[in-house]
Write a protein that holds these residues in place. Sequence first.
Motif, PDB file in Angstrom:
ATOM      1  N   THR A  27     -10.807 -31.676  54.101  1.00  0.00           N
ATOM      2  CA  THR A  27      -9.626 -30.919  53.716  1.00  0.00           C
ATOM      3  C   THR A  27      -8.842 -31.733  52.688  1.00  0.00           C
ATOM      4  OG1 THR A  27      -8.221 -31.909  55.413  1.00  0.00           O
ATOM      5  CG2 THR A  27      -9.467 -29.916  56.040  1.00  0.00           C
ATOM      6  N   HIS A  28      -7.935 -31.072  51.993  1.00  0.00           N
ATOM      7  CA  HIS A  28      -7.109 -31.798  51.031  1.00  0.00           C
ATOM      8  C   HIS A  28      -6.295 -32.882  51.739  1.00  0.00           C
ATOM      9  CE1 HIS A  28      -5.089 -32.608  47.288  1.00  0.00           C
ATOM     10  NE2 HIS A  28      -3.931 -32.550  47.919  1.00  0.00           N
ATOM     11  N   SER A  29      -5.801 -32.578  52.937  1.00  0.00           N
ATOM     12  CA  SER A  29      -5.007 -33.595  53.648  1.00  0.00           C
ATOM     13  C   SER A  29      -5.862 -34.804  54.025  1.00  0.00           C
ATOM     14  CB  SER A  29      -4.306 -33.001  54.877  1.00  0.00           C
ATOM     15  OG  SER A  29      -5.241 -32.493  55.786  1.00  0.00           O
ATOM     16  N   GLN A  30      -7.138 -34.614  54.327  1.00  0.00           N
ATOM     17  CA  GLN A  30      -8.023 -35.749  54.593  1.00  0.00           C
ATOM     18  C   GLN A  30      -8.273 -36.551  53.315  1.00  0.00           C
ATOM     19  OE1 GLN A  30     -11.121 -33.317  56.416  1.00  0.00           O
ATOM     20  NE2 GLN A  30     -11.029 -34.610  58.255  1.00  0.00           N
ATOM     21  N   THR A  33      -8.613 -43.262  45.336  1.00  0.00           N
ATOM     22  CA  THR A  33      -9.601 -44.296  45.033  1.00  0.00           C
ATOM     23  C   THR A  33     -10.654 -43.778  44.064  1.00  0.00           C
ATOM     24  OG1 THR A  33      -9.195 -45.346  47.170  1.00  0.00           O
ATOM     25  CG2 THR A  33     -11.232 -45.951  46.038  1.00  0.00           C
ATOM     26  N   LEU A  34     -11.079 -42.531  44.230  1.00  0.00           N
ATOM     27  CA  LEU A  34     -12.011 -41.939  43.266  1.00  0.00           C
ATOM     28  C   LEU A  34     -11.382 -41.876  41.877  1.00  0.00           C
ATOM     29  CD1 LEU A  34     -13.454 -39.118  45.515  1.00  0.00           C
ATOM     30  CD2 LEU A  34     -14.781 -40.985  44.472  1.00  0.00           C
ATOM     31  N   PHE A  35     -10.128 -41.444  41.813  1.00  0.00           N
ATOM     32  CA  PHE A  35      -9.405 -41.422  40.545  1.00  0.00           C
ATOM     33  C   PHE A  35      -9.312 -42.836  39.953  1.00  0.00           C
ATOM     34  CE2 PHE A  35      -5.311 -42.239  38.494  1.00  0.00           C
ATOM     35  CZ  PHE A  35      -5.409 -41.408  37.389  1.00  0.00           C
ATOM     36  N   TYR A  55      -3.992 -35.430  38.228  1.00  0.00           N
ATOM     37  CA  TYR A  55      -5.372 -35.275  38.708  1.00  0.00           C
ATOM     38  C   TYR A  55      -5.384 -35.336  40.234  1.00  0.00           C
ATOM     39  CZ  TYR A  55      -6.446 -35.937  33.848  1.00  0.00           C
ATOM     40  OH  TYR A  55      -6.491 -35.798  32.487  1.00  0.00           O
ATOM     41  N   ALA A  56      -4.567 -34.524  40.853  1.00  0.00           N
ATOM     42  CA  ALA A  56      -4.307 -34.628  42.292  1.00  0.00           C
ATOM     43  C   ALA A  56      -5.201 -33.741  43.148  1.00  0.00           C
ATOM     44  CB  ALA A  56      -2.830 -34.328  42.574  1.00  0.00           C
ATOM     45  N   THR A  57      -6.259 -33.179  42.547  1.00  0.00           N
ATOM     46  CA  THR A  57      -7.228 -32.427  43.339  1.00  0.00           C
ATOM     47  C   THR A  57      -8.615 -33.002  43.079  1.00  0.00           C
ATOM     48  OG1 THR A  57      -7.780 -30.763  41.668  1.00  0.00           O
ATOM     49  CG2 THR A  57      -5.849 -30.302  43.098  1.00  0.00           C
TER      50      THR A  57
END
Length: 154
Positions: free
Chosen positions: A23-26, A41-43, A69-71
């Motif tokens: 989920t987005h929250s995870q 961390t991916l970003f 880039y928050a998604t």
Amino acid sequence: MKKFFTYNWQVRDEWFQWCQQLTHSQLVKEMDGGAGSILYTLFHIVEVENSWIRGIQGKEDSMYSFEDYATLEQVVSLSNRLREDHKRFIDIELPDLKEKIIKVTWDTIAYTCDDIIHHIIIHEIHHIGQFSIWARQLDFSPVPAHFVGRDLSF
């Protein structure tokens, strides 16, 4: 070096795919022992790779903001877009630059291009290990990190 970049990009894509089950929250949950959340961390991996490669190229650092880039989809898109430029650079220009001394704006020390390239590769592998631990903490199996058995053609 091309094989290590290819390896990192393959494993990164596998982590992107793995993240689709969360989920987005995870994805944005603050995790212990790392740069922050899984998504951040991916970003961070993408942004650091880009900054160092631009530094090697003598280009100004193009700062990206995580808020933009928050998604997961936005981070994947950024990674794919920047990777195309990075592939061309690594394939065409990098072989002639290994011993070149590089000075970047965010550090007071000069490094060889070869040292920076090794740093970029190791930086991502370090975070891949963190993802594996975080996956287990979330009760998921991590992405396999094997180097052998992969098609690493560039």
